[in-house]
Each structure stands twice: as structure tokens, then as C-alpha cells.
Design a protein around this motif. Structure first.
Motif, PDB file in Angstrom:
ATOM      1  N   ALA A  87      -6.725 -27.581  23.122  1.00 52.00           N
ATOM      2  CA  ALA A  87      -7.997 -26.981  23.543  1.00 52.00           C
ATOM      3  C   ALA A  87      -8.313 -25.752  22.688  1.00 52.00           C
ATOM      4  O   ALA A  87      -9.464 -25.553  22.272  1.00 52.00           O
ATOM      5  CB  ALA A  87      -7.943 -26.600  25.019  1.00 52.00           C
ATOM      6  N   LYS A  88      -7.294 -24.957  22.402  1.00 53.69           N
ATOM      7  CA  LYS A  88      -7.524 -23.753  21.590  1.00 53.69           C
ATOM      8  C   LYS A  88      -7.915 -24.144  20.160  1.00 53.69           C
ATOM      9  O   LYS A  88      -8.785 -23.507  19.551  1.00 53.69           O
ATOM     10  CB  LYS A  88      -6.274 -22.869  21.616  1.00 53.69           C
ATOM     11  N   ASN A 103       1.119 -25.793  26.456  1.00 54.63           N
ATOM     12  CA  ASN A 103       1.522 -27.208  26.411  1.00 54.63           C
ATOM     13  C   ASN A 103       0.578 -27.949  25.460  1.00 54.63           C
ATOM     14  O   ASN A 103      -0.313 -27.335  24.865  1.00 54.63           O
ATOM     15  CB  ASN A 103       1.598 -27.826  27.816  1.00 54.63           C
ATOM     16  N   TYR A 104       0.777 -29.280  25.290  1.00 57.55           N
ATOM     17  CA  TYR A 104       0.017 -29.952  24.238  1.00 57.55           C
ATOM     18  C   TYR A 104      -1.488 -29.771  24.413  1.00 57.55           C
ATOM     19  O   TYR A 104      -2.181 -29.319  23.495  1.00 57.55           O
ATOM     20  CB  TYR A 104       0.363 -31.457  24.117  1.00 57.55           C
ATOM     21  N   ALA A 139     -10.585 -36.181  20.015  1.00 56.70           N
ATOM     22  CA  ALA A 139     -10.049 -34.963  20.637  1.00 56.70           C
ATOM     23  C   ALA A 139      -8.550 -35.030  20.942  1.00 56.70           C
ATOM     24  O   ALA A 139      -7.847 -34.029  20.814  1.00 56.70           O
ATOM     25  CB  ALA A 139     -10.819 -34.651  21.919  1.00 56.70           C
ATOM     26  N   ASN A 140      -8.065 -36.192  21.365  1.00 57.80           N
ATOM     27  CA  ASN A 140      -6.664 -36.228  21.828  1.00 57.80           C
ATOM     28  C   ASN A 140      -5.922 -37.467  21.323  1.00 57.80           C
ATOM     29  O   ASN A 140      -5.511 -38.335  22.100  1.00 57.80           O
ATOM     30  CB  ASN A 140      -6.634 -36.164  23.368  1.00 57.80           C
ATOM     31  N   PRO A 141      -5.705 -37.567  19.985  1.00 61.21           N
ATOM     32  CA  PRO A 141      -5.025 -38.764  19.443  1.00 61.21           C
ATOM     33  C   PRO A 141      -3.633 -39.026  20.014  1.00 61.21           C
ATOM     34  O   PRO A 141      -3.310 -40.188  20.281  1.00 61.21           O
ATOM     35  CB  PRO A 141      -4.976 -38.482  17.926  1.00 61.21           C
ATOM     36  N   ASP A 194      -4.742 -32.260  31.817  1.00 66.89           N
ATOM     37  CA  ASP A 194      -6.053 -32.843  31.509  1.00 66.89           C
ATOM     38  C   ASP A 194      -6.798 -31.974  30.481  1.00 66.89           C
ATOM     39  O   ASP A 194      -7.175 -30.841  30.790  1.00 66.89           O
ATOM     40  CB  ASP A 194      -6.848 -32.957  32.817  1.00 66.89           C
ATOM     41  N   LEU A 195      -7.025 -32.521  29.288  1.00 70.83           N
ATOM     42  CA  LEU A 195      -7.692 -31.743  28.228  1.00 70.83           C
ATOM     43  C   LEU A 195      -9.086 -31.298  28.661  1.00 70.83           C
ATOM     44  O   LEU A 195      -9.546 -30.223  28.263  1.00 70.83           O
ATOM     45  CB  LEU A 195      -7.772 -32.583  26.943  1.00 70.83           C
ATOM     46  N   ASN A 196      -9.737 -32.110  29.484  1.00 69.29           N
ATOM     47  CA  ASN A 196     -11.118 -31.767  29.851  1.00 69.29           C
ATOM     48  C   ASN A 196     -11.209 -30.749  30.986  1.00 69.29           C
ATOM     49  O   ASN A 196     -12.262 -30.595  31.597  1.00 69.29           O
ATOM     50  CB  ASN A 196     -11.902 -33.028  30.213  1.00 69.29           C
TER      51      ASN A 196
END
Ligand SMILES: [Zn+2]
Length: 293
Positions: free
Chosen positions: A84-85, A78-79, A46-48, A61-63
Motif C-alpha cells: 500500500a505504501k 506486512n506484505y 496491484a497485488n501480483p 486486505d490491500l483494499n
């Protein structure tokens, strides 16, 4: 519930939680380990970039980016908000997802053991918990079903069914063999469960004890918002050990102790989780209950 036809296993949602990231690599080498008869299984890192940076996340926080409103808001760019999108487009979209179930792999620095976090208490999830418990008695089942799945912010809320495999204790950016083995065991059991559920070959399942999320406690602070204490040694590492009213939970730097005065028998977990210091969180509280099938 309908048959599950597609499962996505997601690792590295947090870049410094290594077990899932390294398991994905192993499964890419040996995909038969995660393939089952009745559904397709895919994997997603998910987040390399946060892994490359050796951080939980780059910008946010991606989660926590998967509310329907935030996914629709193109000004959130933002990143992780952008990532997420992209993940939502790839596995979802949330509300009408092409994937049926996401297993999201996480580590905690807390002494939670192999925990399975379920977002709803429908028949499918209740049986999944029972199946995992029967084959992995050391597992802990936690229900975070305090709101409907579509209101959850987690990545695994993209799909109608989604679960979080949360294994600790493991320091950030470290691999522990016991933790990695437990994560693989629990993940493969979930796949076995789905396969048996789809093909109507589930074994007899028993009622079991589980935990239900109640609330989150913050670290003690003064009026300026500065931290004035820490988690008490009485609770440190005692995840899922009952707290009774009057038990100490915080030790202030002044020497004073702060006691738990809840109206229920509380089972603390995520105790002193390193990643929650950002938000000054100390621990989550759950109640214990029996899941009746
Ligand atoms: Zn995580």
C-alpha cells in the motif's frame, strides 16, 4: 473540478478477482483501447503475489490499507501494508496525488451485476453515474459517500477522484465471459465520460435511480462468536431487490428464521459475498434515491 489529466486503472487489488487482472493483460497488448485524447491512462497490477498464491491477499486486505494514518505508520509492514505504501508513493501520495483518478477493478461473488461504486456525490460523480446508466442500462450505481474520501480506506481513495468497478456474480479465481465483458464495457464508458467531461462535450444527462450505502449486517453468532445461521434463501441472489420489514434475512441452524426490521426500505447487496466470511459479514444495506442533476 479541474480537468482530469491522468487516470490509473488498477486490477488485481484482490488476487482472486480475475476479471481485472486479465483485462489489464489485454489492454497492455492493445493500449489504444484505454487511451483517450484528453488524458493519459496507465495500468497497475496491484497485488501480483496474492494472484500467484490464488488468494485475496497474503497478510491483510490491500483494499483496506489506505487510511492516511496507516500509510504514515512504518510499523505496519506486512506484505499488503508495505505494498500500500509503495502504491501510494507511485500513484499518490494521498492528499496530493500526481494521479487524478483511479478506477479500481473488482469482482464479487454476489449477484450484483455491473455495479459502479462512487465515493462522493459531487457534480462529476453524479454525471459519471448518469453517463454510465444511459449507455449501460443494466448498470447499478452505488454511492458510498458516508465519509469524506480522505477518510476512506480504499486504494482508489489515494486520488481526489476514485471509483470502484464491482462486477458479479463471479466465483473467486474464476473467469466468466459475461462478467469480463461487463467490466470492460463499464471501464471504457468511464474513460469516455472523462474525455467528454474534459472537452465539454457531454451529452444531455438525465436524473437516475441509485443506491446509497447505509449499513452492513453480520451473520448471526452465539456468545462464543460461533456462526449459528446463514443467509436466508429469500435474499440469496436478490441483490438490489427491496426488503420490507418482516422479510426473512437469516435462517438459523436451529430452524428459526430471523427477520429484517429496519426503519427504511432496504436494498441488500454484497449478499453472502465469499470474501466477507473472514469478518462474518452477511450483506450490505442501501437506500434507493433519485440522483438529481
Ligand atoms: Zn475486490
Amino acid at each position: 473540478m479541474d480537468e482530469i489529466k491522468s487516470v490509473a486503472i488498477v486490477g488485481g487489488t484482490h488476487g482472486n478477482e480475475f476479471s481485472g487482472i486479465y483485462l489489464l493483460r489485454q489492454w497492455e497488448q492493445q493500449p489504444q483501447r484505454i487511451q483517450r485524447q484528453s488524458f493519459s491512462t496507465s495500468t497497475l497490477f496491484a497485488n501480483p503475489p496474492s494472484y500467484e498464491a490464488n488468494k485475496r491477499y497474503l497478510d491483510s486486505d490491500l483494499n483496506r490499507q489506505f487510511s492516511l494514518a496507516d500509510l504514515d505508520n512504518i510499523e505496519l509492514a506486512n506484505y499488503e501494508q508495505s505494498r500500500a505504501k509503495a502504491i501510494n508513493a507511485f500513484l499518490g501520495p494521498k492528499g496530493n496525488a500526481k494521479t487524478d483518478l483511479i478506477i479500481d477493478l473488482h469482482n464479487t461473488t454476489s449477484n450484483m451485476g455491473p455495479s459502479l461504486i462512487l465515493l462522493q456525490s459531487d457534480d462529476f460523480n453524479k454525471k459519471m453515474g448518469a453517463y454510465v446508466m444511459q449507455n449501460m442500462p443494466e448498470a447499478v450505481i452505488v454511492y458510498e459517500d458516508q465519509c469524506p474520501v480522505e477518510e476512506q480506506l480504499f486504494l482508489c481513495s489515494i486520488t481526489q477522484q476514485g471509483v470502484i468497478v464491482e462486477i458479479g456474480p463471479q466465483p473467486q479465481s474464476v473467469l466468466r465471459q459475461d462478467v469480463l465483458d461487463q467490466m470492460e464495457k463499464m471501464t471504457l464508458l468511464i474513460l469516455d465520460f472523462i474525455d467528454a467531461y474534459n472537452s465539454n462535450t457531454l451529452p444531455a444527462l438525465n436524473n437516475y435511480s441509485a443506491y446509497r450505502y447505509k449499513e452492513t449486517l453480520s451473520l448471526p453468532t452465539n456468545e462464543q462468536g460461533e456462526r449459528i445461521g446463514m443467509v436466508h434463501q429469500h435474499v440469496q441472489d436478490n441483490d438490489f431487490v427491496a426488503l420490507k420489514s418482516g422479510d426473512p434475512i437469516f435462517k438459523l441452524f436451529s430452524g428459526e428464521e430471523i427477520y429484517w426490521h429496519g426503519e427504511y426500505e432496504a436494498y441488500p447487496h454484497f449478499i453472502n459475498e465469499a470474501a466477507y466470511y473472514d469478518n462474518n459479514l452477511a450483506m450490505s444495506m442501501a437506500e434507493k434515491f433519485t440522483v438529481v442533476l
